[in-house]
Design a protein around this motif. Sequence first.
Motif, mmCIF file in Angstrom:
data_model
loop_
_atom_site.group_PDB
_atom_site.id
_atom_site.type_symbol
_atom_site.label_atom_id
_atom_site.label_comp_id
_atom_site.label_asym_id
_atom_site.label_seq_id
_atom_site.Cartn_x
_atom_site.Cartn_y
_atom_site.Cartn_z
ATOM 1 N N LEU A 1 25.555 26.577 -46.065
ATOM 2 C CA LEU A 1 25.863 24.944 -45.558
ATOM 3 C C LEU A 1 26.730 25.612 -44.412
ATOM 4 O O LEU A 1 27.668 25.922 -44.559
ATOM 5 C CB LEU A 1 26.477 24.607 -46.354
ATOM 6 N N GLY A 2 27.196 24.354 -43.702
ATOM 7 C CA GLY A 2 28.325 24.080 -43.015
ATOM 8 C C GLY A 2 28.767 23.355 -41.590
ATOM 9 O O GLY A 2 27.418 22.509 -41.925
ATOM 10 N N GLN A 3 28.861 23.783 -40.613
ATOM 11 C CA GLN A 3 29.118 22.446 -39.203
ATOM 12 C C GLN A 3 29.367 23.322 -38.267
ATOM 13 O O GLN A 3 30.292 24.165 -38.014
ATOM 14 C CB GLN A 3 30.519 21.813 -39.804
ATOM 15 N N GLN A 4 29.336 22.993 -37.362
ATOM 16 C CA GLN A 4 28.688 22.945 -35.742
ATOM 17 C C GLN A 4 29.686 21.713 -35.159
ATOM 18 O O GLN A 4 28.582 21.029 -34.770
ATOM 19 C CB GLN A 4 27.236 23.345 -34.816
ATOM 20 N N VAL A 5 30.061 22.632 -34.141
ATOM 21 C CA VAL A 5 31.110 21.843 -33.338
ATOM 22 C C VAL A 5 31.125 22.475 -32.134
ATOM 23 O O VAL A 5 31.438 23.084 -31.560
ATOM 24 C CB VAL A 5 32.929 21.930 -33.635
ATOM 25 N N LYS A 6 31.034 20.887 -31.223
ATOM 26 C CA LYS A 6 30.063 21.429 -30.164
ATOM 27 C C LYS A 6 30.469 19.826 -29.157
ATOM 28 O O LYS A 6 30.915 18.804 -29.727
ATOM 29 C CB LYS A 6 28.719 21.228 -29.237
ATOM 30 N N PRO A 7 31.703 20.694 -27.828
ATOM 31 C CA PRO A 7 31.948 19.773 -26.780
ATOM 32 C C PRO A 7 31.173 18.449 -26.799
ATOM 33 O O PRO A 7 29.873 18.384 -26.474
ATOM 34 C CB PRO A 7 33.084 20.450 -25.787
ATOM 35 N N LEU A 8 31.146 17.011 -26.232
ATOM 36 C CA LEU A 8 30.346 16.535 -25.481
ATOM 37 C C LEU A 8 30.041 16.402 -24.177
ATOM 38 O O LEU A 8 31.182 18.330 -23.894
ATOM 39 C CB LEU A 8 31.156 14.963 -24.898
ATOM 40 N N ASP A 9 29.741 16.637 -23.613
ATOM 41 C CA ASP A 9 28.831 17.412 -22.144
ATOM 42 C C ASP A 9 29.739 16.121 -21.113
ATOM 43 O O ASP A 9 29.101 16.921 -20.213
ATOM 44 C CB ASP A 9 27.735 16.650 -21.877
ATOM 45 N N ARG A 10 29.544 14.909 -20.663
ATOM 46 C CA ARG A 10 30.274 14.699 -19.723
ATOM 47 C C ARG A 10 30.935 13.107 -19.892
ATOM 48 O O ARG A 10 29.990 12.157 -21.125
ATOM 49 C CB ARG A 10 29.044 14.052 -19.279
ATOM 50 N N VAL A 11 32.114 12.885 -20.016
ATOM 51 C CA VAL A 11 32.715 11.640 -20.557
ATOM 52 C C VAL A 11 33.181 11.409 -19.381
ATOM 53 O O VAL A 11 33.924 11.332 -18.034
ATOM 54 C CB VAL A 11 34.322 12.322 -21.355
ATOM 55 N N GLY A 12 33.940 10.004 -19.203
ATOM 56 C CA GLY A 12 33.698 9.052 -17.862
ATOM 57 C C GLY A 12 35.571 8.488 -18.611
ATOM 58 O O GLY A 12 36.028 8.025 -19.729
ATOM 59 N N VAL A 13 36.619 8.508 -17.581
ATOM 60 C CA VAL A 13 38.127 8.113 -18.057
ATOM 61 C C VAL A 13 38.035 7.687 -17.330
ATOM 62 O O VAL A 13 38.183 7.094 -15.797
ATOM 63 C CB VAL A 13 39.303 9.319 -17.199
ATOM 64 N N TYR A 14 39.338 6.085 -17.774
ATOM 65 C CA TYR A 14 39.511 4.783 -16.507
ATOM 66 C C TYR A 14 40.668 4.873 -16.663
ATOM 67 O O TYR A 14 41.661 5.035 -17.610
ATOM 68 C CB TYR A 14 39.236 3.520 -17.955
ATOM 69 N N VAL A 15 41.291 5.297 -15.546
ATOM 70 C CA VAL A 15 42.857 5.364 -15.273
ATOM 71 C C VAL A 15 42.950 3.254 -14.888
ATOM 72 O O VAL A 15 42.938 3.475 -13.525
ATOM 73 C CB VAL A 15 43.046 6.014 -14.625
ATOM 74 N N PRO A 16 43.571 2.600 -15.389
ATOM 75 C CA PRO A 16 43.992 1.616 -15.025
ATOM 76 C C PRO A 16 45.505 1.725 -13.805
ATOM 77 O O PRO A 16 45.778 2.670 -13.566
ATOM 78 C CB PRO A 16 44.895 1.261 -15.746
ATOM 79 N N GLY A 17 45.384 0.925 -12.995
ATOM 80 C CA GLY A 17 45.620 0.705 -11.059
ATOM 81 C C GLY A 17 46.108 -0.651 -10.703
ATOM 82 O O GLY A 17 46.484 -0.699 -9.950
ATOM 83 N N GLY A 18 46.365 -1.214 -11.899
ATOM 84 C CA GLY A 18 46.964 -3.012 -11.596
ATOM 85 C C GLY A 18 48.331 -3.318 -10.383
ATOM 86 O O GLY A 18 48.696 -2.578 -9.775
ATOM 87 N N LYS A 19 48.826 -3.291 -11.736
ATOM 88 C CA LYS A 19 50.462 -3.804 -12.133
ATOM 89 C C LYS A 19 51.877 -2.611 -11.696
ATOM 90 O O LYS A 19 52.690 -2.390 -10.823
ATOM 91 C CB LYS A 19 50.927 -4.103 -12.974
ATOM 92 N N ALA A 20 50.880 -0.859 -12.088
ATOM 93 C CA ALA A 20 51.197 0.459 -11.936
ATOM 94 C C ALA A 20 50.778 1.298 -12.012
ATOM 95 O O ALA A 20 49.553 0.622 -12.302
ATOM 96 C CB ALA A 20 52.573 0.449 -12.943
ATOM 97 N N ALA A 21 50.913 2.327 -10.857
ATOM 98 C CA ALA A 21 49.983 3.153 -11.682
ATOM 99 C C ALA A 21 50.707 3.941 -12.261
ATOM 100 O O ALA A 21 51.708 4.302 -12.368
ATOM 101 C CB ALA A 21 50.547 4.309 -9.798
ATOM 102 N N TYR A 22 49.351 4.806 -12.874
ATOM 103 C CA TYR A 22 49.946 4.975 -14.269
ATOM 104 C C TYR A 22 48.955 7.108 -14.372
ATOM 105 O O TYR A 22 48.451 7.696 -14.605
ATOM 106 C CB TYR A 22 49.287 5.061 -14.972
#
Length: 435
Positions: free
Chosen positions: A123-144
Motif C-alpha cells: 500500500l502506498g501513495q504516488q505523488v506527482k506534479p500538476l501538468d499545467r497551472v495558471g497564475v493570475y497576477v493582479p495589476g490594478g492599483k499596484a503592480a505585484y
Amino acid sequence: MSQAIKLRQLNAQAEGFDRELDQLLAWEGVSSQEVQSSVDSIIAQVRSGGDAAVLELTQKFDRHPASHFEELEVSQEQLREAFESLPAARRQALEAAAKRVTAYHEKQKQGSWEYTEADGTRLGQQVKPLDRVGVYVPGGKAAYPSSVLMNALPAKVAGVEEIIMVAPAPGGELNPLVLGAAWLAGVTRVFALGGAQAVAALAYGTETVPAVDKIVGPGNIFVATAKRAVFGKVGIDMIAGPSEILVVSDGQTDPDWIAMDLFSQAEHDEDAQSLLVSWDEKHLQAVEASIRKLLPEMDRAEIIRTSLQERGALIQVEDEKQALELINRIAPEHLELSVADPDAWLPGIRHAGAIFMGRYTAEAVGDYCAGPNHVLPTSGTARFSSPLGVYDFQKRSSLIFCSPEGASELGQIAGELADGEALTAHAQSARYRVR
C-alpha cells in the motif's frame, strides 16, 4: 489639507462588543448578484468566442490597444529584456527574494511512499506534479512582482512543467518588474490579460491560451467570482478576500512601528483590514497618536485613511488570555505577535495564516522575501485553510497491490461489508479472489 482620521475603538469588556466585532469582520465581497451575472456572461462569451472574445473584452475593460490576439502574448525575449532593464539594486533584491522563497518551499516537497504488509500486500501513495497551472497576477492599483514569485516558484519546486501567467495591462502597459519576475521565476508563457476573461481563458482554453489544471493568485471581486465559477472544471487555490492584519502588542513596541505595520495592510485597498489588540490602554492611545502623526506622510494616505476608518479598529482586551481568544476567533491572514515571548503564545494559536513573531518581525518582510508564501487564507478561512505551497501543485494517487494471500483476506472483509450494503456485484468481485 487632509481630513482628520476617525478611528474605531472597541473594548472587549463592553456590552455589545461581540456584535460590533462580527459586523467589523463581516465580508461578503463575492456575493453580489450583479457581479455574478456579469462574470457568468463573460465566461460564456469566452467559451463560445475564444481568442476573439477575450481580445474584445480586454479592449473594453483594460483599454488595451491590441488589434490582434497575438499582441497580448509577451515573448520570452521581452521578459528577459524587462529583467535586464531593471536597476541593479532592484534586480538583486528580486533575485535574493526568489532564492529565499525557493529555499523555503523546497522543504515542503512531498515524496511518494509505500509499505509492505506481512502477506506481501503493498500500500502506498504516488505523488506527482500538476501538468499545467495558471497564475493570475493582479495589476490594478499596484503592480505585484512579489505575487509572481510567490505563485510561480512553488509550482516550479513541485515540478510543474508549464506555468501560464496572466496579468492585466491597463492601457497596454505592463510593469517591467512584473515581467522581470516572470523571467526569473521561469514562467512558461505570459499573456496581458486580466479580469474574469483571463480566468475563463485559463479554465477553458482558447485557440492560443492553453487550458490549465489549476488557477492560483489573487485578484479583484470579478476575478474571485470567476475563480469560484470555474472551480470544478479546474482547481483553484482559494477565494481571497481583502488583505488583513491583526497585531497583538504588549505595549513595549515603538508605537510608530505598530502604526506603520497597520498602514502596510491598509494601503493595499480601501477594503483591507488592520486591527490592533492590546491590554495596555496607554499603548493604544500612543499608537493612535502615531497614526495621526504619520498618516499625512504616506503616498497612499487616502486609501489608508478609508481602510482604517471603514474596517480598522483599536481593540482593548483585559489580558493576554482574552487576546489569544480573539486571535482564534478572528483567524487572521497575518498575525503579528509584537510581544516579549512570542514562542509562549504558539501552543494556544489554532487559527492564523502566517504568524510574525517578535517586535522586529514586520509583516512586510513576509510579503516579499522572508521565504514563506504570502498567498494566505483571508476572511476567517484560516480556520480550515493553509498558505499556498508546493503541496497545492502536487496531486496524490493511492497505490494498492494485493498478494494472493492479501486478496483472500481482504476479499472476505470486503464481501461481508458489501453484503451489508446490498451491493452484490461488489461482494462477488471481492470473493472471486478468496482462496
